[in-house]
Structures are given as structure tokens and as C-alpha cells.
Design a protein around this motif. Structure first.
Motif, PDB file in Angstrom:
ATOM      1  N   GLU A 144      13.734   2.778  -1.925  1.00 39.68           N
ATOM      2  CA  GLU A 144      13.195   1.466  -1.563  1.00 39.68           C
ATOM      3  C   GLU A 144      14.296   0.528  -1.078  1.00 39.68           C
ATOM      4  OE1 GLU A 144      10.743  -2.195  -3.613  1.00 39.68           O
ATOM      5  OE2 GLU A 144      10.546  -0.194  -4.462  1.00 39.68           O
ATOM      6  N   ASP A 145      15.497   0.624  -1.675  1.00 42.39           N
ATOM      7  CA  ASP A 145      16.613  -0.244  -1.281  1.00 42.39           C
ATOM      8  C   ASP A 145      17.144   0.082   0.108  1.00 42.39           C
ATOM      9  OD1 ASP A 145      16.385  -1.433  -3.756  1.00 42.39           O
ATOM     10  OD2 ASP A 145      18.044  -0.306  -4.652  1.00 42.39           O
ATOM     11  N   ASP A 146      16.833   1.269   0.641  1.00 46.90           N
ATOM     12  CA  ASP A 146      17.297   1.657   1.972  1.00 46.90           C
ATOM     13  C   ASP A 146      16.488   0.984   3.078  1.00 46.90           C
ATOM     14  OD1 ASP A 146      19.159   3.382   0.813  1.00 46.90           O
ATOM     15  OD2 ASP A 146      17.742   5.058   0.810  1.00 46.90           O
ATOM     16  N   LEU A 147      15.311   0.452   2.752  1.00 41.33           N
ATOM     17  CA  LEU A 147      14.420  -0.140   3.744  1.00 41.33           C
ATOM     18  C   LEU A 147      14.559  -1.656   3.732  1.00 41.33           C
ATOM     19  CD1 LEU A 147      11.249   1.973   2.901  1.00 41.33           C
ATOM     20  CD2 LEU A 147      12.889   2.385   4.733  1.00 41.33           C
ATOM     21  N   THR A 148      15.030  -2.203   4.842  1.00 41.21           N
ATOM     22  CA  THR A 148      15.171  -3.652   4.988  1.00 41.21           C
ATOM     23  C   THR A 148      14.156  -4.131   6.012  1.00 41.21           C
ATOM     24  OG1 THR A 148      17.544  -3.440   4.572  1.00 41.21           O
ATOM     25  CG2 THR A 148      16.779  -5.512   5.539  1.00 41.21           C
ATOM     26  N   PRO A 149      13.160  -4.936   5.567  1.00 39.19           N
ATOM     27  CA  PRO A 149      12.143  -5.395   6.528  1.00 39.19           C
ATOM     28  C   PRO A 149      12.772  -6.238   7.630  1.00 39.19           C
ATOM     29  CG  PRO A 149      11.520  -5.954   4.276  1.00 39.19           C
ATOM     30  CD  PRO A 149      12.921  -5.454   4.233  1.00 39.19           C
TER      31      PRO A 149
ATOM     32  N   TYR B  25      15.409   3.069  12.467  1.00 38.29           N
ATOM     33  CA  TYR B  25      14.336   2.274  11.875  1.00 38.29           C
ATOM     34  C   TYR B  25      13.301   3.182  11.229  1.00 38.29           C
ATOM     35  CZ  TYR B  25      16.212  -1.310  14.980  1.00 38.29           C
ATOM     36  OH  TYR B  25      17.036  -2.182  15.626  1.00 38.29           O
ATOM     37  N   ALA B  26      12.562   2.597  10.282  1.00 36.79           N
ATOM     38  CA  ALA B  26      11.404   3.248   9.678  1.00 36.79           C
ATOM     39  C   ALA B  26      10.212   2.346   9.949  1.00 36.79           C
ATOM     40  CB  ALA B  26      11.605   3.420   8.178  1.00 36.79           C
ATOM     41  N   VAL B  27       9.070   2.944  10.229  1.00 38.20           N
ATOM     42  CA  VAL B  27       7.846   2.161  10.434  1.00 38.20           C
ATOM     43  C   VAL B  27       6.801   2.672   9.449  1.00 38.20           C
ATOM     44  CG1 VAL B  27       7.016   3.632  12.320  1.00 38.20           C
ATOM     45  CG2 VAL B  27       6.157   1.319  12.107  1.00 38.20           C
TER      46      VAL B  27
ATOM     47  N   ILE C 129       8.111  -2.734  10.523  1.00 41.31           N
ATOM     48  CA  ILE C 129       9.323  -2.009  10.888  1.00 41.31           C
ATOM     49  C   ILE C 129      10.444  -2.413   9.934  1.00 41.31           C
ATOM     50  CG2 ILE C 129      11.042  -1.623  12.690  1.00 41.31           C
ATOM     51  CD1 ILE C 129       8.821  -2.142  14.730  1.00 41.31           C
ATOM     52  N   PHE C 130      11.154  -1.408   9.434  1.00 43.78           N
ATOM     53  CA  PHE C 130      12.282  -1.612   8.527  1.00 43.78           C
ATOM     54  C   PHE C 130      13.524  -1.015   9.167  1.00 43.78           C
ATOM     55  CE2 PHE C 130       8.457  -0.964   6.015  1.00 43.78           C
ATOM     56  CZ  PHE C 130       8.483  -2.027   5.128  1.00 43.78           C
ATOM     57  N   SER C 131      14.665  -1.676   9.010  1.00 42.94           N
ATOM     58  CA  SER C 131      15.913  -1.055   9.445  1.00 42.94           C
ATOM     59  C   SER C 131      16.414  -0.182   8.302  1.00 42.94           C
ATOM     60  CB  SER C 131      16.952  -2.113   9.827  1.00 42.94           C
ATOM     61  OG  SER C 131      17.325  -2.871   8.704  1.00 42.94           O
ATOM     62  N   ILE C 132      17.100   0.894   8.646  1.00 37.59           N
ATOM     63  CA  ILE C 132      17.689   1.769   7.633  1.00 37.59           C
ATOM     64  C   ILE C 132      19.174   1.914   7.944  1.00 37.59           C
ATOM     65  CG2 ILE C 132      15.546   3.001   7.156  1.00 37.59           C
ATOM     66  CD1 ILE C 132      16.583   5.324   8.804  1.00 37.59           C
ATOM     67  N   PRO C 133      19.991   2.216   6.930  1.00 38.57           N
ATOM     68  CA  PRO C 133      21.437   2.364   7.166  1.00 38.57           C
ATOM     69  C   PRO C 133      21.741   3.447   8.195  1.00 38.57           C
ATOM     70  CG  PRO C 133      20.975   2.228   4.815  1.00 38.57           C
ATOM     71  CD  PRO C 133      19.654   2.355   5.518  1.00 38.57           C
ATOM     72  N   LYS C 134      22.775   3.199   8.969  1.00 38.54           N
ATOM     73  CA  LYS C 134      23.142   4.111  10.056  1.00 38.54           C
ATOM     74  C   LYS C 134      23.477   5.514   9.543  1.00 38.54           C
ATOM     75  CE  LYS C 134      25.941   4.491  14.163  1.00 38.54           C
ATOM     76  NZ  LYS C 134      26.866   3.844  15.073  1.00 38.54           N
ATOM     77  N   ASP C 135      24.167   5.612   8.407  1.00 40.79           N
ATOM     78  CA  ASP C 135      24.538   6.935   7.896  1.00 40.79           C
ATOM     79  C   ASP C 135      23.308   7.748   7.497  1.00 40.79           C
ATOM     80  OD1 ASP C 135      24.139   5.141   5.756  1.00 40.79           O
ATOM     81  OD2 ASP C 135      25.407   6.319   4.415  1.00 40.79           O
TER      82      ASP C 135
ATOM     83  N   ARG D 279       0.837  -1.205   0.000  1.00 43.26           N
ATOM     84  CA  ARG D 279       0.000   0.000   0.000  1.00 43.26           C
ATOM     85  C   ARG D 279       0.870   1.253   0.000  1.00 43.26           C
ATOM     86  NH1 ARG D 279      -3.868  -1.534   4.818  1.00 43.26           N
ATOM     87  NH2 ARG D 279      -4.220   0.700   4.812  1.00 43.26           N
ATOM     88  N   TYR D 280       0.343   2.335  -0.531  1.00 47.05           N
ATOM     89  CA  TYR D 280       1.036   3.623  -0.548  1.00 47.05           C
ATOM     90  C   TYR D 280       0.758   4.315   0.778  1.00 47.05           C
ATOM     91  CZ  TYR D 280       2.806   8.015  -2.474  1.00 47.05           C
ATOM     92  OH  TYR D 280       3.538   9.153  -2.709  1.00 47.05           O
ATOM     93  N   SER D 281       1.808   4.584   1.527  1.00 53.73           N
ATOM     94  CA  SER D 281       1.632   5.127   2.869  1.00 53.73           C
ATOM     95  C   SER D 281       2.869   5.929   3.265  1.00 53.73           C
ATOM     96  CB  SER D 281       1.417   3.982   3.861  1.00 53.73           C
ATOM     97  OG  SER D 281       1.253   4.475   5.168  1.00 53.73           O
ATOM     98  N   SER D 282       2.773   6.604   4.392  1.00 50.55           N
ATOM     99  CA  SER D 282       3.924   7.344   4.916  1.00 50.55           C
ATOM    100  C   SER D 282       4.730   6.451   5.853  1.00 50.55           C
ATOM    101  CB  SER D 282       3.456   8.598   5.657  1.00 50.55           C
ATOM    102  OG  SER D 282       2.704   8.242   6.793  1.00 50.55           O
ATOM    103  N   ILE D 283       5.979   6.847   6.029  1.00 50.07           N
ATOM    104  CA  ILE D 283       6.839   6.171   6.999  1.00 50.07           C
ATOM    105  C   ILE D 283       7.316   7.186   8.023  1.00 50.07           C
ATOM    106  CG2 ILE D 283       7.622   4.277   5.525  1.00 50.07           C
ATOM    107  CD1 ILE D 283      10.180   5.877   5.013  1.00 50.07           C
TER     108      ILE D 283
END
Length: 126
Positions: free
Chosen positions: A85-90, A55-57, A64-70, A27-31
Motif C-alpha cells: 500500500e505504501d508503494d502507491l502514491t495517488p 504508474y498503477a491504475v 492513477i497512482f505513481s509507483i517507485p521507479k525501482d 473498494r477491493y480491486s485489481s491494479i
């Protein structure tokens, strides 16, 4: 003399919003971006933090997705960042959601009990 010190964990939510297509439910949503950390406090005053993780939710299905530390550090410092999209790891939780209505489903469901949408194998892989 009595000293009050301790180690605890904390969470900070950043004023960051971005619209994305959720990798979990489609779905199209905000994080929303948040950081978890461990800190040392002395007399209830946090003195230093470590073990920072970003993290991004998704606001549609609460995945919940992890995002790179930088990237997390850049967001924390107030920089204008656009997550790809590649920055978000479920983070695998074994939970699946209906791609149509967003209701939480059990793994063995083939159809959503709320709206009747067929659940494909891509939603079972998370």
C-alpha cells in the motif's frame, strides 16, 4: 536527402495484475501497471527512450497512482513483485468517487446521487 526523425511520447502496459484495496475509493480491486516515456525515432523506428515513469491504475475507479521507479523497472523486467500500500502514491486529480458504487462525483457532493451513500471527508482529500 530527406531524414524523418522525431521525439514523441509513448505508453506501455505490462501484463501485471494484483488485487489491492484502492486508496481512493476503498473498494477491493485489481491494479494494472503501465509506463510512460519519451522517445526519439528515426524513420519511424524508436531508437532510445528516456523520462520513464511508472504508474498503477485501479480498475475500480480508474485512479492513477505513481509507483517507485525501482519497482517499475523490476515489473518491466518480468520479476515477480508484490506492491504494498505504501508503494502507491495517488496522483491528485481532484476527482472523487463513491466508495460504494464507484461513480465519479463532484467535490461538493455529500451523498452519492446514484446509490445514496454518504461521502466522508477521506474521499474528498484526494
Amino acid at each position: 536527402m530527406i531524414f524523418i526523425a522525431g521525439i514523441s511520447t509513448g505508453k506501455k502496459i505490462f501484463p501485471f495484475r494484483q488485487m489491492v484495496t484502492c486508496k481512493a475509493c476503498g473498494r477491493y480491486s485489481s491494479i494494472t501497471i503501465f509506463m510512460t516515456y519519451t522517445y526519439f525515432s528515426f524513420f519511424f523506428i524508436p531508437l532510445f527512450k528516456w523520462n520513464k515513469q511508472y504508474y498503477a491504475v485501479s480498475n475500480c475507479c480508474q485512479t492513477i497512482f505513481s509507483i517507485p521507479k525501482d519497482l517499475g523497472e523490476s515489473i518491466a523486467s518480468g520479476k515477480n513483485i508484490v506492491l504494498q500500500e505504501d508503494d502507491l502514491t495517488p496522483i491528485s486529480s481532484g476527482t472523487i468517487y463513491c466508495p460504494n458504487c464507484g461513480i465519479m462525483l463532484e467535490k461538493h457532493f455529500v451523498y452519492c446521487p446514484k446509490c445514496g451513500t454518504k461521502i466522508n471527508d477521506a474521499h474528498h482529500s484526494l
